[in-house]
Design a protein around this motif. Structure first.
Motif, PDB file in Angstrom:
ATOM      1  N   LYS A 150       0.839  -1.203   0.000  1.00  0.00           N
ATOM      2  CA  LYS A 150       0.000   0.000   0.000  1.00  0.00           C
ATOM      3  C   LYS A 150       0.871   1.249   0.000  1.00  0.00           C
ATOM      4  O   LYS A 150       0.620   2.195  -0.771  1.00  0.00           O
ATOM      5  N   GLU A 151       1.919   1.232   0.846  1.00  0.00           N
ATOM      6  CA  GLU A 151       2.830   2.384   0.883  1.00  0.00           C
ATOM      7  C   GLU A 151       3.517   2.559  -0.476  1.00  0.00           C
ATOM      8  O   GLU A 151       3.644   3.677  -0.975  1.00  0.00           O
ATOM      9  N   THR A 152       3.929   1.400  -1.035  1.00  0.00           N
ATOM     10  CA  THR A 152       4.607   1.471  -2.334  1.00  0.00           C
ATOM     11  C   THR A 152       3.666   2.013  -3.401  1.00  0.00           C
ATOM     12  O   THR A 152       4.063   2.827  -4.237  1.00  0.00           O
ATOM     13  N   ALA A 153       2.407   1.540  -3.383  1.00  0.00           N
ATOM     14  CA  ALA A 153       1.427   2.003  -4.363  1.00  0.00           C
ATOM     15  C   ALA A 153       1.188   3.500  -4.222  1.00  0.00           C
ATOM     16  O   ALA A 153       1.099   4.225  -5.227  1.00  0.00           O
ATOM     17  N   GLN A 154       1.105   3.954  -2.983  1.00  0.00           N
ATOM     18  CA  GLN A 154       0.900   5.383  -2.759  1.00  0.00           C
ATOM     19  C   GLN A 154       2.095   6.187  -3.264  1.00  0.00           C
ATOM     20  O   GLN A 154       1.939   7.218  -3.927  1.00  0.00           O
ATOM     21  N   ALA A 155       3.312   5.650  -2.938  1.00  0.00           N
ATOM     22  CA  ALA A 155       4.525   6.349  -3.383  1.00  0.00           C
ATOM     23  C   ALA A 155       4.592   6.363  -4.913  1.00  0.00           C
ATOM     24  O   ALA A 155       4.961   7.372  -5.526  1.00  0.00           O
TER      25      ALA A 155
ATOM     26  N   ALA B 165       2.066   6.198  -6.970  1.00  0.00           N
ATOM     27  CA  ALA B 165       1.042   7.107  -7.480  1.00  0.00           C
ATOM     28  C   ALA B 165       1.529   8.550  -7.407  1.00  0.00           C
ATOM     29  O   ALA B 165       1.350   9.335  -8.352  1.00  0.00           O
ATOM     30  N   GLN B 166       2.145   8.898  -6.269  1.00  0.00           N
ATOM     31  CA  GLN B 166       2.677  10.257  -6.127  1.00  0.00           C
ATOM     32  C   GLN B 166       3.795  10.514  -7.146  1.00  0.00           C
ATOM     33  O   GLN B 166       3.862  11.585  -7.765  1.00  0.00           O
TER      34      GLN B 166
END
Length: 309
Positions: A114-119, A121-122
């Motif tokens: 999830k953190e990786t996906a958010q990073a 996406a950013q």
């Protein structure tokens, strides 16, 4: 008590029953009793009772021993079962612990994803913004380059047109000069070819004349040597009146020195053929020319032999 202990007890009880059954416990008649007393049989009866008592004690001891062994075996089995249950419990606890650990790792992995996906996406959003800004800058640069290239293209076009006109004039002059040279070269080649043709025709005529003379010489030499070969055969030919007006055709093969390598009949009168073959073999060697062209026509010849009377 286990089934094996029960079986052992029943077996010993059966033995005791047999012992009691075989013992002499019936009441004797007064006369027999008297004889037994007079014969001092009482001690033997006591001994029999004593033996039965001893056997019963041994049976009881055996039963006790068997029971003890059965108890020991049961305790060992109980211990083995407890050990198995303990190991099963430990294994179950270990599996549960491992399952908790895997669940925790899976939760951590999902959180990390999830953190990786958010990073990502950013980062993607930042790249899109950067790409838009870069596209704008590239568009402006492109428009500038297009304007410069258009001006340069116009200048290059004018220069190219001038160069093309200059080259066209130079090419026209060069082609005129090349055409003139080609025409001169073609005329020279035609004259040379005509001369060579005339020379070849003259040489061919001369060669034909020489070949004709040579052929006549070869034919003459061949005929001469055929006549010599025929004369040699006629010298060795043994004739008979039966051969008159008969003939035989033979094939003769000769070596370079005139040696007869093969002779065979090609058909004719039998007597003449036999005589001709004998005559050729008796000759052994026949006249041949040293001239290669003449020998080529003599090395494999066919002759018609006619006896001369």
């Amino acid at each position: 008590m286990g089934a094996s202990v029960v079986k052992s007890v029943l077996l010993h009880l059966a033995i005791i029953g047999v012992l009691f059954g075989t013992a002499n416990f019936h009441t004797p008649s007064p006369k027999v009793l008297e004889v037994t007393l007079n014969s001092k049989a009482m001690p033997e009866a006591e001994n029999a009772v004593s033996a039965v008592t001893v056997d019963q004690k041994m049976v009881e001891q055996k039963v006790a021993e068997l029971k003890r062994k059965e108890n020991d075996k049961k305790r060992a089995e109980d211990k083995r079962i407890r050990d198995l249950e303990r190991r099963a419990s430990d294994a179950r606890k270990q599996r549960e612990s491992e399952a908790r650990r895997i669940k925790k790792l899976e939760q951590e992995r999902r959180a990390k994803e999830k953190e990786t996906a958010q990073a990502q996406a950013q980062a993607k959003k930042a790249r899109e913004i950067e790409q838009k800004e870069r596209a704008k800058a590239q568009q402006a640069e492109k428009q500038k380059q297009e304007a410069e290239e258009a001006a340069k293209a116009a200048a290059d076009k004018r220069k190219a047109e001038e160069d093309a006109l200059k080259k066209a004039e130079e090419e026209r002059k060069r082609q005129e000069l090349e055409a003139k040279k080609r025409a001169e070269a073609a005329e020279q080649a035609r004259q040379k070819a005509l001369q060579e043709q005339m020379l070849q025709e003259q040489l061919a005529k001369e060669q034909a004349a020489r070949n004709k003379v040579r052929q006549q010489q070869v034919v003459s030499e061949v005929d001469k040597y055929k006549a010599l070969i025929m004369a040699r055969i006629q010298q060795n030919l043994l004739i008979d009146e039966k051969m008159k007006n008969q003939q035989c055709r033979v094939n003769i093969r000769l070596g370079f020195n005139g040696l007869v390598t093969q002779v065979k009949s090609l058909g004719g009168d039998k007597l003449v053929c036999e005589a001709a073959l004998r005559a050729v073999r008796m000759a052994d060697t026949l006249p041949v020319s040293k001239d290669k062209d003449v020998f080529e026509q003599l090395k494999n010849i066919n002759l018609t032999i006619k006896p001369q009377f």
